[in-house]
Design an enzyme around this catalytic site. Structure first.
Site, PDB file in Angstrom:
ATOM      1  N   ASP A 165       3.024   2.955 -12.707  1.00  0.00           N
ATOM      2  CA  ASP A 165       3.935   1.987 -12.087  1.00  0.00           C
ATOM      3  C   ASP A 165       5.305   2.663 -12.051  1.00  0.00           C
ATOM      4  O   ASP A 165       5.993   2.748 -13.065  1.00  0.00           O
ATOM      5  CB  ASP A 165       3.968   0.707 -12.928  1.00  0.00           C
ATOM      6  CG  ASP A 165       4.897  -0.345 -12.328  1.00  0.00           C
ATOM      7  OD1 ASP A 165       5.741   0.013 -11.475  1.00  0.00           O
ATOM      8  OD2 ASP A 165       4.788  -1.519 -12.729  1.00  0.00           O
ATOM      9  N   THR A 219       7.804  -0.861  -6.516  1.00  0.00           N
ATOM     10  CA  THR A 219       8.658  -1.705  -5.676  1.00  0.00           C
ATOM     11  C   THR A 219       9.421  -0.780  -4.727  1.00  0.00           C
ATOM     12  O   THR A 219       9.361   0.452  -4.854  1.00  0.00           O
ATOM     13  CB  THR A 219       9.673  -2.506  -6.508  1.00  0.00           C
ATOM     14  OG1 THR A 219      10.409  -1.585  -7.325  1.00  0.00           O
ATOM     15  CG2 THR A 219       8.994  -3.536  -7.389  1.00  0.00           C
ATOM     16  N   LYS A 260      14.515  -0.884  -5.874  1.00  0.00           N
ATOM     17  CA  LYS A 260      15.290  -0.462  -7.053  1.00  0.00           C
ATOM     18  C   LYS A 260      15.984   0.859  -6.697  1.00  0.00           C
ATOM     19  O   LYS A 260      16.795   0.875  -5.776  1.00  0.00           O
ATOM     20  CB  LYS A 260      14.374  -0.385  -8.277  1.00  0.00           C
ATOM     21  CG  LYS A 260      13.758  -1.752  -8.629  1.00  0.00           C
ATOM     22  CD  LYS A 260      12.966  -1.721  -9.904  1.00  0.00           C
ATOM     23  CE  LYS A 260      12.480  -3.090 -10.316  1.00  0.00           C
ATOM     24  NZ  LYS A 260      11.163  -3.460  -9.762  1.00  0.00           N
ATOM     25  N   GLU A 276      -2.529 -10.315  10.193  1.00  0.00           N
ATOM     26  CA  GLU A 276      -3.533 -10.108   9.133  1.00  0.00           C
ATOM     27  C   GLU A 276      -4.462  -8.974   9.524  1.00  0.00           C
ATOM     28  O   GLU A 276      -4.919  -8.895  10.670  1.00  0.00           O
ATOM     29  CB  GLU A 276      -4.320 -11.396   8.892  1.00  0.00           C
ATOM     30  CG  GLU A 276      -3.468 -12.447   8.184  1.00  0.00           C
ATOM     31  CD  GLU A 276      -4.201 -13.755   7.944  1.00  0.00           C
ATOM     32  OE1 GLU A 276      -5.363 -13.878   8.349  1.00  0.00           O
ATOM     33  OE2 GLU A 276      -3.577 -14.652   7.366  1.00  0.00           O
ATOM     34  N   ARG A 335      13.408  -5.825  -0.606  1.00  0.00           N
ATOM     35  CA  ARG A 335      12.700  -6.334  -1.790  1.00  0.00           C
ATOM     36  C   ARG A 335      11.209  -6.399  -1.487  1.00  0.00           C
ATOM     37  O   ARG A 335      10.769  -7.264  -0.743  1.00  0.00           O
ATOM     38  CB  ARG A 335      13.253  -7.715  -2.136  1.00  0.00           C
ATOM     39  CG  ARG A 335      12.645  -8.402  -3.329  1.00  0.00           C
ATOM     40  CD  ARG A 335      13.550  -9.517  -3.792  1.00  0.00           C
ATOM     41  NE  ARG A 335      14.860  -8.984  -4.135  1.00  0.00           N
ATOM     42  CZ  ARG A 335      15.172  -8.395  -5.299  1.00  0.00           C
ATOM     43  NH1 ARG A 335      14.260  -8.306  -6.250  1.00  0.00           N
ATOM     44  NH2 ARG A 335      16.371  -7.915  -5.513  1.00  0.00           N
ATOM     45  N   TYR A 360       2.294 -12.844  13.064  1.00  0.00           N
ATOM     46  CA  TYR A 360       1.136 -12.771  12.163  1.00  0.00           C
ATOM     47  C   TYR A 360       0.356 -11.508  12.465  1.00  0.00           C
ATOM     48  O   TYR A 360       0.104 -11.198  13.628  1.00  0.00           O
ATOM     49  CB  TYR A 360       0.219 -13.982  12.358  1.00  0.00           C
ATOM     50  CG  TYR A 360       0.202 -14.871  11.142  1.00  0.00           C
ATOM     51  CD1 TYR A 360      -0.120 -14.342   9.899  1.00  0.00           C
ATOM     52  CD2 TYR A 360       0.528 -16.220  11.215  1.00  0.00           C
ATOM     53  CE1 TYR A 360      -0.101 -15.132   8.760  1.00  0.00           C
ATOM     54  CE2 TYR A 360       0.536 -17.020  10.096  1.00  0.00           C
ATOM     55  CZ  TYR A 360       0.216 -16.472   8.862  1.00  0.00           C
ATOM     56  OH  TYR A 360       0.230 -17.252   7.748  1.00  0.00           O
TER      57      TYR A 360
HETATM   58  N1  DSN Z   1      12.355  -7.603 -12.935  1.00  0.00           N
HETATM   59  C1  DSN Z   1      12.325  -6.165 -12.829  1.00  0.00           C
HETATM   60  C2  DSN Z   1      13.331  -5.529 -13.687  1.00  0.00           C
HETATM   61  O1  DSN Z   1      14.404  -6.088 -13.840  1.00  0.00           O
HETATM   62  O2  DSN Z   1      13.101  -4.454 -14.206  1.00  0.00           O
HETATM   63  C3  DSN Z   1      10.991  -5.611 -13.081  1.00  0.00           C
HETATM   64  O3  DSN Z   1      10.076  -6.235 -12.245  1.00  0.00           O
END
Ligand code: DSN
Length: 418
Positions: free
Chosen positions: A206, A232, A235, A62, A241, A60
């Site tokens: 984003d 994120t 990707k 925080e 993730r 933990y």
């Molecule tokens: N779910 C993602 C995508 O497939 O683009 C976006 O958050």
């Protein structure tokens, strides 16, 4: 001897929990034996995976490095500081928060840090390639805020910046969101900045889908223009993730306190460690070579689809993905997804801009090249995959054609093991 009340840290998952072990093993086999074309997925490195499975999951922490609510944080402090430093260095930013658990949480933290409930946001509509968190009515963003949307131009299927500007001038949003989950063209962040300046709005970029391309210098950089950047890590960036935020330094305190204690509790220190590893990997020359191939592979596939009766929305791609447009074909995205699955090719159905079908059927599929490129596939391989897809989609008996191609797909997968 292990005492009965102590946890066996050496335990093998197959022994402790055969049911979960079995599902994980089957997923590994699925990944090995399928061609993964979901544009938002990728395969992280073994080092990233090792960090996600590390003992840091037990801690933990925080708070933030040097300012924790718990003792024993000396080592996780090192990890989080490194993750922040690397994230800033990779993107040329002055502030980063690496605690958001996901891209959605990153967007939520940015919005809640500077917008009161009822403020107005202007984002790309989900139906035209945006994201749920950019104002969809079933998402927190659509519930907490007044939403206005922009889309793509009906002819070009590209963002029409003049239209974005005229919507912004009329609606006077408090925040403009640039970024998409199904848009295959470069985004002009400077134009968004100019519109935000002219209308007095914050600019949130984003960059979740294109973070890896930006890190490699292959997509225009949002850092000079955005007030906030949410992303994120899993990707094109090829990390674990998760999510992170970049911002102008003057917004740092507000973001920090919105992430914790505002919307999250204890940070996932094992995932933050994995993010640090991924950022380091993204600084290497290999990463740039990889991202160039991601784009090249996408363009080879897009050209083949365009030349063989399956048009690409907007006519092509500048990034890692494309949307196949079935509006003039007698097939739906749902059908295509199911047929391609018979050949072990994984895609997702996707609405296209101005879709006349509902999202459950959809008139398109989205295809992305990050995963297959991580496997090592090059232009010849992806051309073969595009040929198979066209063969299946244009067949009179698509499911049968797909099944007949499965062995060839398996052979290609075996040539590029995970
Ligand atoms: N779910 C993602 C995508 O497939 O683009 C976006 O958050």
């Amino acid at each position: 001897m292990v005492k009965s009340n102590s946890i066996n840290t050496q335990s093998d998952l197959s022994v402790t929990d055969p049911e979960i072990y079995s599902a994980v093993s089957k997923e590994l086999r699925r990944q090995k034996e399928h061609i993964e074309l979901i544009a938002s997925e990728n395969y992280c490195s073994a080092a990233v995976r090792e960090a996600t499975g590390s003992v840091l999951t037990d801690k933990y922490a925080e708070g933030y490095p040097g300012k924790r609510w718990y003792g024993g944080c000396e080592y996780v402090d090192i990890v989080e500081k490194i993750a922040i430093e690397r994230t800033c260095k990779l993107f040329g930013a002055q502030y980063a928060n690496v605690q958001p658990h996901s891209g959605s949480q990153a967007n939520m933290a940015v919005m809640m840090s500077c917008l009161p409930t009822g403020a107005k946001i202007l984002g790309m509509s989900l139906a035209h390639g945006g994201h749920l968190t950019h104002g969809h009515n079933r998402n927190f963003s659509g519930n907490l805020y007044q939403v206005v949307s922009y889309g793509v131009n009906k002819q070009t299927k590209m963002i029409d910046y003049d239209e974005v500007k005229s919507i912004a001038e009329k609606e006077k949003p408090d925040m403009i969101i640039a970024g998409a989950s199904a848009y295959s063209r470069q985004i002009d962040f400077k134009k968004f900045r100019d519109i935000a300046d002219a209308t007095g709005a914050y600019l949130l970029v984003d960059m979740a889908h294109i973070a890896g391309l930006i890190a490699a210098g292959l997509h225009p950089d949002p850092v000079p223009y955005a007030d906030f950047i949410a992303s994120t890590t899993h990707k094109t960036l090829r990390g674990p993730r998760s999510g992170f935020i970049l911002a102008r330094p003057e917004y740092g305190n507000r973001i920090d306190s919105t992430v914790f204690p505002g919307i999250q509790g204890g940070p996932l220190m094992h995932i933050i460690a994995a993010k640090a590893v991924a950022m380091k990997e993204a600084m290497g020359e290999d990463f740039i070579i990889y991202q160039k191939q991601v784009i090249k592979n996408a363009q080879v596939m897009a050209d083949h689809f365009n030349e063989n009766g399956v048009p690409i929305v907007s006519g092509g791609t500048d990034n890692h993905l494309m949307l196949l447009d079935f509006s003039e074909l007698n097939i739906t995205g749902k059908q295509a997804t199911e047929w391609l699955a018979e050949a072990n090719i994984t895609v997702n159905k996707n609405a296209i801009p101005f879709d006349e079908r509902g999202p459950a059927e959809a008139s398109g599929i989205r295809i992305g090249t990050p995963s297959i490129t991580s496997r090592g596939m090059g232009q010849e391989d992806v051309l073969r995959i595009a040929e198979w897809i066209v063969e299946i989609l244009s067949s009179r008996q698509p499911a049968k054609t797909a099944k007949a191609l499965r062995n060839e797909v398996l052979a290609l997968c075996q040539k590029y093991p995970l």
